[in-house]
Design an enzyme around this catalytic site. Sequence first.
Site, PDB file in Angstrom:
ATOM      1  N   LYS A 332      11.952   1.435   7.902  1.00  5.70           N
ATOM      2  CA  LYS A 332      12.453   0.686   6.747  1.00  5.70           C
ATOM      3  C   LYS A 332      13.808   1.202   6.272  1.00  5.70           C
ATOM      4  CE  LYS A 332       7.789  -0.360   5.016  1.00  5.70           C
ATOM      5  NZ  LYS A 332       7.849  -1.818   5.274  1.00  5.70           N
ATOM      6  N   GLY A 333      14.387   2.173   6.972  1.00  2.00           N
ATOM      7  CA  GLY A 333      15.695   2.702   6.600  1.00  2.00           C
ATOM      8  C   GLY A 333      15.654   3.922   5.711  1.00  2.00           C
ATOM      9  N   GLY A 335      14.567   6.979   6.405  1.00  2.00           N
ATOM     10  CA  GLY A 335      15.037   8.156   7.130  1.00  2.00           C
ATOM     11  C   GLY A 335      16.547   8.218   7.191  1.00  2.00           C
ATOM     12  N   GLU A 356      19.262  21.196  12.165  1.00  2.00           N
ATOM     13  CA  GLU A 356      18.763  22.368  12.885  1.00  2.00           C
ATOM     14  C   GLU A 356      18.144  21.944  14.213  1.00  2.00           C
ATOM     15  OE1 GLU A 356      15.131  25.506  12.215  1.00  2.00           O
ATOM     16  OE2 GLU A 356      16.412  25.045  10.478  1.00  2.00           O
TER      17      GLU A 356
END
Length: 534
Positions: A332-333, A335, A356
């Site tokens: 859904k965006g 992230g 990292e």
Amino acid sequence: MTESPSSSVRSRKLGKEAFLVRKNSIDQLVQVLQYRGDGRAYVHYMGSDKRLDEWILESELRSVELDSDTLPSEVTNGKRKREDSISQVGSPVISARASSLEKTPLRDAQSPASRDLITEEEFDIQHHKQITAQRNFDKVNFGQWQIKTWYFSPYPLTESEVEEGNAMQGEPSISTAKIPGVNRTTVRSHGRTSDLLAGGLTRSHLTGENSTLWVCERCFKYTAGGSTWELHAKKCNARHPPGRKVYQRGAHTIWEVDGAKEKLYCQNLSLFGKLFIDVKTLFFDCDNFLFYILTDADSQRDHVLGFFSKEKISYDDYNLACIIVLPPYQRKGYGMLMIEFSYELSRRAGKVGTPERPLSDLGLRSYLTYWVATLVRFLRRLLSVLPPDYLQVTADQWAPDMSQLQWREDNMVRRKRPKGWDGEVPEISSAGQTPNPFDDGLSTLRKIETAPNQDGSATSHVVVQCTLAEIARATNLRIEDAAFALNECGLLVHVQTDSAGTRERIGITREMVEAVAKERRVKEMCMSLAHVLL
């Protein structure tokens, strides 16, 4: 050549032989991690991530004879592959993870030979590899969601807690088999990392795939039974994560939580996230970490959608340690919003950040999407004669002076606002959403070449000569990350050599950039810089 399944399958060594399983109308190679008394086996699909491991009927296993040259290396080597990510300038390498299925025998740490050959840290690593070979919880009840877990998480549940939880769920008390090298866990035995890891071990051996964890969606406290969870849920009155707001756009908020101030909350949050993260090592000491939690608010409280963490002091300038979007809210965006915010934190700190290492397969895919989108948006601005969103330029001279152009509302194209998330406030202007190359040092490298046409008009083209380091600096990306993204999207293929033959130049045109944008479906930024509260 395949053989018919027989009872001799059980006698074979776990993780040493491959079997065939028919799944989705395709024969796939698997390895057996564990057999269970009810005729089921826990298998790993070779070449796939551990989150796809599952319980299947033993009757579905078909023995297969393969040469050692044909078998995957994870079978012939008999050891877990370590995921190494070596990032060097100009040659970033991010390897994919190969999951191990062999259970490494543990040596007695008290014997004289083992004291000479293995350190305590290596002994704990062996414990970790052995215990995390399979999930210890099959499902987690989180608020209104029941989510299938992906990986092992070292919840320190003691034997008494597990037996009490099973009793509340009406499950019989089953004695668990002792695993070599793993001590039984009690309330007072959580002194070392291996003891903490062993704390979550008994659940998988008690109830297998039916093991369920209960987690409060407000404070992330966990219980072994539903009755205890219901009693806690009635008393828990947390309406939002602890900490301060650092970003708010409509109903979406990012909270900054200090691991040193909110230790219990951050420890519980880390344990919950570990159910869906495999490549990160979890430590219970969260003092050196900051957690950024994305929530979506309703009329009652804020609901957690995902979070990421970063070290307070990172000598490698890492801007993100781990990131997770809860499975019900993926794709859904959210992230991408958190990744963009992590880079904004680095930019405001005057550093060039990077995540990292090592990156998981899903993490690499998400970051590659961000790097490519950032570079495409930058190159679009850089290779445009007019600033973005300008409809036209009127001048009383022979040619307009492009260096004097300003962001003006009356000259900008009024584009239809793209569909966003529910609860977001509309944007007044798209200006300032992405870094503007006309305001930085690269503007001095731009040359606009104008050639007359036969009909009296003129055609202008932008010509830019810059280095990869200058592009990386303007986009706030590491050089190796920028090079990796440009190479993956095919913008480093047109290599030219100068007349002396000593330097290589790479040609990138606006048409190439637009082709990449279409192929990769590059979108506008999810984050609004105007709503950052730092």
